[in-house]
Design an enzyme around this catalytic site. Structure first.
Site, mmCIF file in Angstrom:
data_model
loop_
_atom_site.group_PDB
_atom_site.id
_atom_site.type_symbol
_atom_site.label_atom_id
_atom_site.label_comp_id
_atom_site.label_asym_id
_atom_site.label_seq_id
_atom_site.Cartn_x
_atom_site.Cartn_y
_atom_site.Cartn_z
ATOM 1 N N HIS A 111 -53.682 77.396 -53.737
ATOM 2 C CA HIS A 111 -54.685 78.262 -54.759
ATOM 3 C C HIS A 111 -54.891 79.533 -54.148
ATOM 4 O O HIS A 111 -55.193 79.457 -52.830
ATOM 5 C CB HIS A 111 -55.680 77.652 -55.229
ATOM 6 C CG HIS A 111 -56.389 76.758 -54.287
ATOM 7 N ND1 HIS A 111 -56.035 75.388 -53.886
ATOM 8 C CD2 HIS A 111 -57.763 77.077 -53.762
ATOM 9 C CE1 HIS A 111 -56.787 75.393 -52.678
ATOM 10 N NE2 HIS A 111 -57.786 76.149 -52.605
ATOM 11 N N HIS A 114 -57.557 82.465 -53.900
ATOM 12 C CA HIS A 114 -59.024 82.736 -54.626
ATOM 13 C C HIS A 114 -59.091 84.283 -54.634
ATOM 14 O O HIS A 114 -58.713 85.043 -53.973
ATOM 15 C CB HIS A 114 -60.057 82.284 -53.608
ATOM 16 C CG HIS A 114 -60.206 80.970 -53.043
ATOM 17 N ND1 HIS A 114 -61.205 80.421 -53.616
ATOM 18 C CD2 HIS A 114 -59.500 80.340 -52.155
ATOM 19 C CE1 HIS A 114 -61.082 79.015 -53.187
ATOM 20 N NE2 HIS A 114 -60.171 78.926 -52.191
HETATM 21 P P1 AMP Z 1 -60.434 75.260 -50.932
HETATM 22 O O1 AMP Z 1 -61.693 75.304 -50.118
HETATM 23 O O2 AMP Z 1 -59.776 76.678 -50.623
HETATM 24 O O3 AMP Z 1 -59.645 74.284 -51.101
HETATM 25 O O4 AMP Z 1 -61.038 75.650 -52.458
HETATM 26 C C1 AMP Z 1 -61.018 74.745 -53.339
HETATM 27 C C2 AMP Z 1 -61.817 75.308 -54.552
HETATM 28 O O5 AMP Z 1 -61.533 74.791 -55.608
HETATM 29 C C3 AMP Z 1 -63.456 75.348 -54.198
HETATM 30 O O6 AMP Z 1 -63.881 76.675 -54.238
HETATM 31 C C4 AMP Z 1 -64.119 74.499 -55.220
HETATM 32 O O7 AMP Z 1 -65.279 75.022 -55.708
HETATM 33 C C5 AMP Z 1 -63.045 74.708 -56.519
HETATM 34 N N1 AMP Z 1 -62.824 73.279 -57.091
HETATM 35 C C6 AMP Z 1 -62.812 72.288 -57.067
HETATM 36 N N2 AMP Z 1 -62.756 71.408 -58.020
HETATM 37 C C7 AMP Z 1 -62.627 72.210 -59.246
HETATM 38 C C8 AMP Z 1 -62.463 72.273 -60.499
HETATM 39 N N3 AMP Z 1 -62.374 70.832 -61.012
HETATM 40 N N4 AMP Z 1 -62.069 73.246 -61.327
HETATM 41 C C9 AMP Z 1 -62.237 74.431 -60.738
HETATM 42 N N5 AMP Z 1 -62.560 74.630 -59.549
HETATM 43 C C10 AMP Z 1 -62.609 73.434 -58.634
#
Ligand code: AMP
Ligand code: ZN
Length: 136
Positions: free
Chosen positions: A99, A101
């Site tokens: 993903h 950001h």
């Molecule tokens: P990372 O730390 O780069 O793996 O980021 C994962 C991101 O996914 C975090 O910023 C979370 O807030 C976000 N996240 C986790 N679960 C969900 C969800 N169900 N819908 C949208 N965002 C999510």
């Protein structure tokens, strides 16, 4: 992938505030934003991160981020944005599906990377709608 939460979002088994979708890519509001307008862009193809993802799926996601990023910033009244990608636990990755950001920045926002910003579901839905409109 059966248990991956982002694959579940792609399949519609978990809710999300979508801002963009095509055959290969999905973009939706981060549920715990670190800034207003925090959007995640993901390839639909499952992998863990840049270590194992196909070049094609990553190129498609970054191509979408190129299109979506400036529009997200415009929609939420930001004056710039970061693009970041965490790859591996040591790099703060918590969801193991690739993903990107998109993190909008505001003048004088004293942004503290990764400090969560309180945003209600209603506000997230409103943000998503504004961004969707600009992507239309
Ligand atoms: P990372 O730390 O780069 O793996 O980021 C994962 C991101 O996914 C975090 O910023 C979370 O807030 C976000 N996240 C986790 N679960 C969900 C969800 N169900 N819908 C949208 N965002 C999510
Ligand atoms: Zn997945």
């Amino acid at each position: 992938m059966q248990d991956c939460i982002f694959c579940k979002i792609v399949r519609g088994e978990l809710p999300s505030f979508k801002v963009f979708e095509d055959e290969h890519v999905l973009a939706f509001m981060d549920i715990e934003p670190v800034a207003v307008g925090h959007v995640l862009v993901i390839p639909k193809e499952h992998a863990m991160n840049l270590y194992d993802a196909s070049e094609e799926s990553i190129a498609q996601a970054f191509s979408a981020a190129h299109r979506i990023g400036p529009r997200v910033a415009n929609a939420v009244g930001a004056e710039g944005f970061h693009i970041t990608m965490n790859n591996g636990e040591a790099a703060w990755q918590t969801v193991f599906h690739p993903h990107i950001h998109i993190l909008p920045r505001y003048p004088g926002d004293n942004h503290d990377p990764w400090k969560k910003h309180q945003r209600s579901r209603e506000e997230l839905a409103r943000d998503a709608k504004k961004i969707q409109t600009l992507l239309g």
